[in-house]
Design an enzyme around this catalytic site. Structure first.
Site, PDB file in Angstrom:
ATOM      1  N   GLU A 174       0.832  -1.228   0.000  1.00  0.00           N
ATOM      2  CA  GLU A 174       0.000   0.000   0.000  1.00  0.00           C
ATOM      3  C   GLU A 174       0.858   1.267   0.000  1.00  0.00           C
ATOM      4  OE1 GLU A 174      -3.496   0.108   2.448  1.00  0.00           O
ATOM      5  OE2 GLU A 174      -4.218  -1.775   1.612  1.00  0.00           O
TER       6      GLU A 174
HETATM    7  C1  LIG Z   1       3.382  -9.669   0.768  1.00  0.00           C
HETATM    8  C2  LIG Z   1       2.941  -8.734  -0.271  1.00  0.00           C
HETATM    9  C3  LIG Z   1       1.595  -8.597  -0.552  1.00  0.00           C
HETATM   10  C4  LIG Z   1       1.183  -7.781  -1.597  1.00  0.00           C
HETATM   11  N1  LIG Z   1      -0.139  -7.734  -1.952  1.00  0.00           N
HETATM   12  C5  LIG Z   1      -0.487  -7.110  -3.112  1.00  0.00           C
HETATM   13  C6  LIG Z   1      -1.807  -7.222  -3.642  1.00  0.00           C
HETATM   14  O1  LIG Z   1      -2.681  -7.875  -3.055  1.00  0.00           O
HETATM   15  N2  LIG Z   1      -2.092  -6.628  -4.816  1.00  0.00           N
HETATM   16  C7  LIG Z   1      -1.153  -5.903  -5.506  1.00  0.00           C
HETATM   17  O2  LIG Z   1      -1.471  -5.391  -6.573  1.00  0.00           O
HETATM   18  N3  LIG Z   1       0.104  -5.749  -5.022  1.00  0.00           N
HETATM   19  C8  LIG Z   1       0.465  -6.344  -3.861  1.00  0.00           C
HETATM   20  N4  LIG Z   1       1.744  -6.227  -3.367  1.00  0.00           N
HETATM   21  C9  LIG Z   1       2.707  -5.419  -4.096  1.00  0.00           C
HETATM   22  C10 LIG Z   1       3.167  -4.171  -3.357  1.00  0.00           C
HETATM   23  O3  LIG Z   1       2.205  -3.188  -3.447  1.00  0.00           O
HETATM   24  C11 LIG Z   1       4.508  -3.777  -3.982  1.00  0.00           C
HETATM   25  O4  LIG Z   1       5.438  -4.693  -3.480  1.00  0.00           O
HETATM   26  C12 LIG Z   1       4.891  -2.379  -3.701  1.00  0.00           C
HETATM   27  O5  LIG Z   1       4.126  -1.531  -4.499  1.00  0.00           O
HETATM   28  C13 LIG Z   1       6.376  -2.104  -3.962  1.00  0.00           C
HETATM   29  O6  LIG Z   1       6.774  -2.586  -5.208  1.00  0.00           O
HETATM   30  P1  LIG Z   1       8.103  -3.468  -5.323  1.00  0.00           P
HETATM   31  O7  LIG Z   1       8.048  -4.519  -4.292  1.00  0.00           O
HETATM   32  O8  LIG Z   1       8.218  -3.878  -6.726  1.00  0.00           O
HETATM   33  O9  LIG Z   1       9.275  -2.482  -4.919  1.00  0.00           O
HETATM   34  P2  LIG Z   1       9.991  -1.412  -5.845  1.00  0.00           P
HETATM   35  O10 LIG Z   1       8.986  -0.617  -6.579  1.00  0.00           O
HETATM   36  O11 LIG Z   1      11.054  -2.093  -6.610  1.00  0.00           O
HETATM   37  O12 LIG Z   1      10.629  -0.460  -4.751  1.00  0.00           O
HETATM   38  C14 LIG Z   1      11.810  -0.807  -4.036  1.00  0.00           C
HETATM   39  C15 LIG Z   1      12.157   0.314  -3.068  1.00  0.00           C
HETATM   40  O13 LIG Z   1      12.372   1.536  -3.776  1.00  0.00           O
HETATM   41  C16 LIG Z   1      11.601   2.569  -3.188  1.00  0.00           C
HETATM   42  N5  LIG Z   1      11.202   3.519  -4.228  1.00  0.00           N
HETATM   43  C17 LIG Z   1      10.674   3.268  -5.444  1.00  0.00           C
HETATM   44  N6  LIG Z   1      10.446   4.413  -6.095  1.00  0.00           N
HETATM   45  C18 LIG Z   1      10.826   5.417  -5.277  1.00  0.00           C
HETATM   46  C19 LIG Z   1      10.846   6.844  -5.358  1.00  0.00           C
HETATM   47  N7  LIG Z   1      10.420   7.508  -6.412  1.00  0.00           N
HETATM   48  N8  LIG Z   1      11.297   7.537  -4.303  1.00  0.00           N
HETATM   49  C20 LIG Z   1      11.750   6.916  -3.200  1.00  0.00           C
HETATM   50  N9  LIG Z   1      11.756   5.584  -3.070  1.00  0.00           N
HETATM   51  C21 LIG Z   1      11.306   4.844  -4.082  1.00  0.00           C
HETATM   52  C22 LIG Z   1      10.410   1.878  -2.561  1.00  0.00           C
HETATM   53  O14 LIG Z   1       9.884   2.666  -1.490  1.00  0.00           O
HETATM   54  C23 LIG Z   1      11.050   0.592  -2.061  1.00  0.00           C
HETATM   55  O15 LIG Z   1      11.631   0.827  -0.812  1.00  0.00           O
HETATM   56  C24 LIG Z   1       2.159  -7.028  -2.308  1.00  0.00           C
HETATM   57  C25 LIG Z   1       3.509  -7.124  -1.987  1.00  0.00           C
HETATM   58  C26 LIG Z   1       3.908  -7.972  -0.987  1.00  0.00           C
HETATM   59  C27 LIG Z   1       5.367  -8.093  -0.699  1.00  0.00           C
END
Ligand SMILES: Cc1cc2nc3c(=O)[nH]c(=O)nc-3n(C[C@H](O)[C@H](O)[C@H](O)COP(=O)(O)OP(=O)(O)OC[C@H]3O[C@@H](n4cnc5c(N)ncnc54)[C@H](O)[C@@H]3O)c2cc1C
Length: 847
Positions: free
Chosen positions: A502
């Site tokens: 989220e």
């Molecule tokens: C257990 C679990 C349950 C989930 N459930 C759902 C679900 O039900 N439905 C769904 O659609 N998604 C779901 N998600 C996905 C979740 O919303 C994403 O994991 C999240 O949006 C982050 O994406 P990412 O993991 O690819 O990290 P990335 O986007 O690769 O980010 C990695 C890091 O970089 C940081 N970052 C990225 N861009 C910036 C920026 N511009 N400025 C500063 N920092 C930045 C982020 O804060 C993070 O710390 C789930 C994820 C997990 C792990």
């Protein structure tokens, strides 16, 4: 001398006019009056009087005549503004415009109306909601064992799934007319909080269908037919929903999802219908592996113009039964060692009819706005509740543990080092729960508090991380060794999930809270931005001029208020008369910081312009200030709403001092890293004219907070009111409670015995292996304690022995039994299936 008096009087007058933010006319009258006095009393040399009068006339005339002002000033600024403002994409705009502004707007105004906050009704439960919490929710907690769920079933056991469905847990937010429970946001929050004090898996499983997903989207945007069909099925658990947005190539940047659909004619149930041919690849989708109904977000293209308009129609949300041919779903991820259902799903060229789009064909392309609107409210409930719950578990259980666990013949909770960790845990929990309450109240008042809910999500999950880590430190090896008697290791492992979902926390802090907060909460910024987008030149000029003048007065007023409240220690700030006397100064200081935030934000935006968006460290600190003001005001509201219990005051004081110190450090962080050093120096003098007033919470307050955590009391009960305490004999949290009660009884008896040993009435030298039984026996024989007291000592020792015990297993931790299964699992994880292409094959002309 006269000149000096005149100058001082003018400066005071300017500050006063700016402080109260008078109208343009009053400014004109004030300056004219000052010049008149100077002419009459010859306060200034004649030449200077002439010069100032000319300058005044030259400035006042265009300022007073709007058409002239626009031509000479505002239109030029508008042109510069247009160049400075970074371009805003449609999705960015929709994200920024989603939701409503509420108390966060007041905090950004420099003049928070404290009455508005204090008059907000505190959240309450209906008798039906209270009964559900006390009965069904408590029963579900009692039915769930986190150890068994995680290590035996790797899932909730079937009878727990059934109970969740049967009792309507999946339909808490679905209105009663559709068979749901129709609960308020507060009731929903209370249920999730309670479940989270027991098991992360059960809490997440219940939380997801009630947060951003098919139920919520249908409720707000579904067609009547979709609502009538799906909502009763979701409420009764006939359908298990999930919502899939995240793609391997689009996580934080979710609006960039490459999942796509083409508008096509196709076959559905034997008929030729217009629909969408969808290709997607999603991962991390909670409940996905067991879902029967897949909520899916993808971008729609209409290259053949079947819908008559643009080719790229934008992000769209649809509901697809997982049994539909082509839907690939069922595999699982392992999110750390938490076993809620979560996994990938994908499909290629899967044809769906148009009426599977949520809201039907007219809602094609409206998906991003729908998601942002729902997130604006939902983000303030789900994770704030689950993380407050986990922290309650940590505070209650670790507090008790710190009293019953002794080292160096002293309860570890009484050592100053441990006390420091306990104080953080207690103070943070008080503030987190206050924030959860305030945000849920806003949602129940019909708000969709986009900024406040981002603040609640970020700060509650971060404080929960700190609280759980502190708890782990205090429990030592007991927290680390997993087994049925470990009460904290599960929360420790689950917690990073909350940080990531989220809106991952770094992104939420760096980009969203201030980015969205400044634009939404600032009284003039959005008006200015909207004016830059206005195509009609005249309308743009008029709207921009009005916003610019308001903005200038706003900035000047906050400058004056910041400086005046800083020099007077904010002692003269007016606040409501009837707040608790011990909190009066906090309201005054928060008002001062609110003005300083508004002023600093304007200076930052004015000098850095669009570059501030890339200066994430500055933007994050400005967001921290806004957030900490929100957290402090939630804490004061809670203190009032709960009846100003004097016994709870240390929690409130610790939380506010800690947050104000952090807010002050955030101000300093912005100022000392400001690119323009001259502006930084001036701004520092205005914000902190007499230095920085806040220090960390005192050790004395910390001691009081820690003491509240390690002894049974009404305050401890209020602090952990939503907590479920296991009823079974071997429940680790229930055991700590019993051991704590027994320790409180045993301690004075033990003191009597120790005193008697020191006075040599009782022989304290024990043979090897002898324990409290022998001492108790000698105490009874010497008449120092009676038989009942001896019994209490032995009972306490037995309970403490059980509490400090950690689980042990066979040398291979059961691996020999599990080896074939583990090898099979390993093989499975290597056999990745072919997926849809990550990048869409775009139709010609679409970039
Ligand atoms: C257990 C679990 C349950 C989930 N459930 C759902 C679900 O039900 N439905 C769904 O659609 N998604 C779901 N998600 C996905 C979740 O919303 C994403 O994991 C999240 O949006 C982050 O994406 P990412 O993991 O690819 O990290 P990335 O986007 O690769 O980010 C990695 C890091 O970089 C940081 N970052 C990225 N861009 C910036 C920026 N511009 N400025 C500063 N920092 C930045 C982020 O804060 C993070 O710390 C789930 C994820 C997990 C792990």
């Amino acid at each position: 001398m006269l000149t000096a008096f005149w100058i001082i009087a003018v400066l005071i007058g300017v500050l006063a006019l700016a402080y109260v933010n008078v109208s343009g006319r009053a400014w004109g009258a004030g300056v004219a009056g000052a010049l008149l006095v100077s002419w009459v009393l010859h306060a200034l040399p004649l030449a200077l009087n002439v010069l100032l009068t000319v300058v005044f006339i030259v400035l006042a005339i265009p300022l007073a005549i709007p058409t002239l002002r626009r031509k000479l000033i505002s239109d030029g600024v508008l042109t510069a503004y247009r160049r400075l403002m970074p371009p805003m994409s449609q999705t960015e705009r929709e994200a920024i415009e989603a939701g409503t502004v509420w108390w966060d707007g007041d905090l950004f105004s420099g003049r928070p109306d404290w009455n508005k906050l204090l008059e907000t009704p505190p959240p309450s439960l209906t008798p039906e909601e209270q009964r559900f919490l006390d009965e069904e929710t408590a029963t579900l907690c009692e039915m769930t064992s986190d150890w068994e769920t995680t290590n035996v079933y790797k899932d909730l056991p079937p009878h727990v799934w059934q109970y969740i469905k049967d009792k309507g847990f999946f339909g808490m937010i679905i209105p009663k007319e559709y068979g749901g429970l129709g609960f308020s946001a507060w009731a929903h929050s209370q249920v999730i909080t309670k479940l989270s004090t027991r098991s992360g898996t059960v809490a997440v499983t219940v939380m997801v269908p009630n947060s951003l997903g098919p139920g919520e989207l249908l409720r707000h945007y579904g067609t009547d037919e979709q609502k009538r069909y799906y909502l009763p099925r979701l409420a009764r658990g006939i359908e298990i929903p999930c919502f899939a947005l995240t793609n391997p190539n689009a996580g934080s940047d979710a609006a960039a999802i490459p999942d796509y659909a083409y508008v096509r004619w196709g076959e559905h149930e034997g008929k030729r219908v217009l629909g969408l041919s969808v290709t997607w690849d999603k991962r991390y989708i909670t409940l996905g592996p067991v879902a029967t109904l897949l909520g899916l977000a993808f971008r729609v293209y209409d290259p053949d113009k079947f819908l008559g308009g643009r080719e790229d129609l934008g992000i769209t949300c649809a509901l697809i039964p997982t049994s539909h041919p082509g839907v690939q779903i069922g595999r699982r991820h392992m999110p750390l060692n938490t076993v809620f259902q979560n996994g990938p799903n994908w499909g290629r060229d899967v044809f769906i009819p148009m009426d599977w789009v949520i809201g039907g064909q007219p809602m094609i392309g409206r998906g991003w706005r729908m998601l942002m609107e729902c997130l604006a409210a939902g983000r303030g409930i789900s994770l704030p509740s689950s993380n407050t719950g986990m922290s309650m578990l940590a505070v209650r259980a670790v507090g008790g543990y710190a009293r019953v666990r002794t080292q160096f013949k002293t309860a570890i909770g009484k050592f100053e080092g441990v006390e420091e960790a306990l104080a953080r845990m207690g103070g943070n929990l008080y503030m987190m729960d206050a924030t959860r309450m305030l945000t849920a109240s806003a949602v129940d008042l019909g708000e969709k508090p986009a900024v406040a809910s981002a603040i609640a999500k970020y700060h509650i999950t971060e404080r929960a991380r700190r609280t759980i880590n502190d708890g782990m430190d205090v429990t030592g090896g007991k927290g680390i060794c997993m087994g049925p008697s470990n009460f904290l290791g599960g929360a420790y492992m689950q917690h990073p999930v909350a940080i990531t979902v989220e809106g991952a926390n770094i992104l939420t802090r760096s980009l969203i809270i201030f980015g969205q907060g400044a634009i939404r909460c600032h009284p003039f910024l959005l008006k200015e931005i909207n004016a830059t987008r206005e195509r009609d030149r005249d309308a743009a000029s008029i709207a921009f001029d009005a916003a610019l003048i308001g903005h200038a007065r706003f900035t000047l007023s906050n400058l004056a208020r910041t400086f005046v409240t800083g020099t007077t220690g904010s002692h003269f700030v007016r606040i409501p008369d009837d707040v608790a006397p011990e909190t009066r100064r906090y309201y005054q200081q928060l008002t001062r910081f609110s003005a300083a935030l508004a002023f600093l934000a304007d200076v930052s935006m004015g000098t850095l312009g669009g570059a501030l968006k890339r200066k994430e460290k500055l933007s994050a600190r400005l967001g921290d200030i806004l957030s900490l003001l929100y957290l402090c005001s939630a804490t004061l509201k809670r203190y009032e709403a709960e009846g100003r219990h004097a016994a709870d005051a240390p929690l409130m004081h610790w939380a506010i001092w800690d947050a104000m110190f952090k807010a002050q450090s955030a101000f300093e962080g912005v100022i000392s890293n400001f690119p323009n050093r001259l502006i930084a120096t001036v701004v520092r003098r205005i914000i902190f004219p007499l230095g920085r007033p806040y220090v960390v919470p005192s050790d004395a307050i910390g001691h009081q907070v820690a003491s509240l955590l390690i002894a049974p009391s009404a305050t401890r009960d209020r602090l952990t009111a939503a907590m479920h305490i296991g009823q079974s004999d071997d429940d680790p949290v229930g055991l700590i409670e019993r051991a704590l009660a027994a320790t409180v009884v045993a301690e004075p008896i033990e003191h009597k015995l120790r005193a008697a040993i020191r006075q040599r009435h009782v022989d304290g030298r024990l043979p090897p292996g002898a324990g409290v039984e022998v001492l108790a026996e000698r105490g009874v024989a010497a008449g120092v304690i009676d038989a009942e007291e001896a019994h209490a000592l032995i009972a306490q020792r037995d309970l403490v022995e059980q509490v400090i015990r950690v689980d042990d297993f066979d040398r291979d931790l059961g691996a020999s039994l599990l080896l074939p299964a583990i090898e099979a699992l390993h093989r499975q994880s290597l056999s990745t299936k072919p997926r849809a292409p990550a990048e869409p094959r775009l139709p010609a002309g679409v970039v």
